[in-house]
Design an enzyme around this catalytic site. Structure first.
Site, PDB file in Angstrom:
ATOM      1  N   SER A   4      60.922  21.731  74.601  1.00  0.00           N
ATOM      2  CA  SER A   4      61.070  21.611  73.191  1.00  0.00           C
ATOM      3  C   SER A   4      60.175  22.736  72.316  1.00  0.00           C
ATOM      4  O   SER A   4      58.941  22.848  72.844  1.00  0.00           O
ATOM      5  CB  SER A   4      60.546  20.228  72.552  1.00  0.00           C
ATOM      6  N   GLU A  10      58.483  22.018  70.162  1.00  0.00           N
ATOM      7  CA  GLU A  10      57.197  21.221  69.481  1.00  0.00           C
ATOM      8  C   GLU A  10      56.255  21.636  70.372  1.00  0.00           C
ATOM      9  O   GLU A  10      54.743  21.378  70.066  1.00  0.00           O
ATOM     10  CB  GLU A  10      57.536  19.829  69.530  1.00  0.00           C
ATOM     11  N   TYR A  49      54.528  13.506  71.939  1.00  0.00           N
ATOM     12  CA  TYR A  49      55.824  13.981  72.273  1.00  0.00           C
ATOM     13  C   TYR A  49      55.604  15.428  72.714  1.00  0.00           C
ATOM     14  O   TYR A  49      56.188  15.714  74.008  1.00  0.00           O
ATOM     15  CB  TYR A  49      56.570  13.898  71.166  1.00  0.00           C
TER      16      TYR A  49
END
Length: 350
Positions: A133, A135, A156
């Site tokens: 990801s 992120e 996460y």
């Protein structure tokens, strides 16, 4: 000979599009779903055929990324040619509320799969795709590419960084075909309703129908690189066609704020956002990622990545679909965009 694929997270946005793509290419597809008292298969119901039907190519298996023995048995019995690991606790804001669960499912769950492949008799034949990801980049300066350092800002993202490095570790240590697709935000009408883009487009449809008056959001200043999910899913498959396992950053190369998304969405629906938008502090993250923008040069040069759907088109596609979902007549520009760019699309009309 037809290939066999195993997909974790098959009932999610990406999993459903990927299942459609692989079935269109003649694959036999197996998907892992969690046991629940209610069904959560709405995104794949249209492609599911009873397993006793001789034409069945899609098979669902109960399982959980926390159960290593079950995962090992599945890899051993199914003997997949390709494993697409999309399953995770994938909501960034929720990860602050359940950090331990997120670490276990999103992080350690990846290791359980990798270890099951390693210990099988087919470790050198199975290709493994890890859904990494954007992120993970967190507060690293944009644009971000494969060489940008990770500076995660959520449980996460931390779990995804761990999964990323473990995928690399198994690739280098055991000569496994294991790769990371570092995908930036990708949306569609199948995006979960708690994710900000779908929350916005769904709210607009409900406002138009008179079922809802206000849209509640948190930080409007966060900037993201938003693309169209079916294009990203097809690139997952292309990554496993590469001669060797490599990691790729995938995005559009454009960044837009949540406020821009809101403004464009309300403009398309001919609504005034000032009359319907309210800020709720509960939706702010404890630590915010301010700006993400992909540098996908490597993917363009090596595998021909060239996304067709851009920011404004994406919004139109999603709003049209959400209007149809509650029996409103779609504005129609989104449908025209799809027909123009994907006349032979592998996924059904949402």
């Amino acid at each position: 000979m037809a290939k066999t694929a195993l997909i974790t997270g098959i009932t999610g946005q990406d999993g459903s599009y990927l299942a459609e793509l692989l079935l269109s290419k003649g694959y036999t597809v197996h998907g892992i779903i969690r046991r629940s008292s209610t069904f959560n298969t709405s995104r794949i119901d249209h492609i599911y055929v009873d397993k006793h039907d001789p034409n069945a190519k899609l098979f669902l298996h109960y399982g959980d990324l926390s159960d290593s023995s079950q995962i090992s048995n599945m890899i051993y019995n199914l003997k997949p040619d390709e494993v697409y690991h999309l399953g995770a606790q994938s909501h960034v804001r929720v990860s602050f509320d359940v950090p331990e669960y997120t670490a276990d499912i999103t992080g350690i769950g990846t290791v359980r799969l990798l270890d099951a492949i390693l210990k099988s008799n087919n470790k050198n034949k199975i290709k493994f795709y890890q859904a990494s990801s954007s992120e993970m980049f967190g507060r690293s300066s944009p644009p971000q590419n494969e060489k940008t350092p990770f500076k995660p800002c959520s449980p996460y993202a931390c779990a995804k960084v761990y999964a990323y490095w473990m995928t690399e570790n198994y690739r280098e240590g055991y000569e496994m075909y294991a790769c990371n697709g570092i995908l930036f935000n990708h949306e569609s009408p199948r995006r979960g309703e708690t994710f900000v883009t779908r929350k916005i487009t769904r709210a607009i449809a409900k406002i138009l129908s008179g079922k809802q008056k206000y849209l509640y959001l948190g930080n409007l200043d966060a900037k993201r690189d938003w693309g169209y999910a079916p294009e990203y899913v097809e690139f997952m498959w292309k990554m496993l066609r590469n001669d060797k396992a490599e990691d790729f950053v995938i995005g559009t190369g454009e960044t837009h704020s949540v406020k821009e998304f809101v403004d464009e969405a309300f403009k398309y629906a001919d609504l005034n956002s000032d009359e319907h938008l309210k800020i709720d502090p509960r939706y702010y993250r404890p630590v915010e990622v301010e700006q993400l923008i992909a540098d996908s040069t490597k993917a363009k040069e090596k595998l021909g990545w060239n996304p067709k759907i851009r920011f404004k088109d994406l919004i139109k596609i999603m709003i049209d679909a959400d209007m149809r979902a509650i029996n409103l007549k779609a504005i129609g520009e989104g449908d025209e965009i799809l027909n123009k760019n994907f006349p032979d699309r592998f996924w059904k009309v949402d």
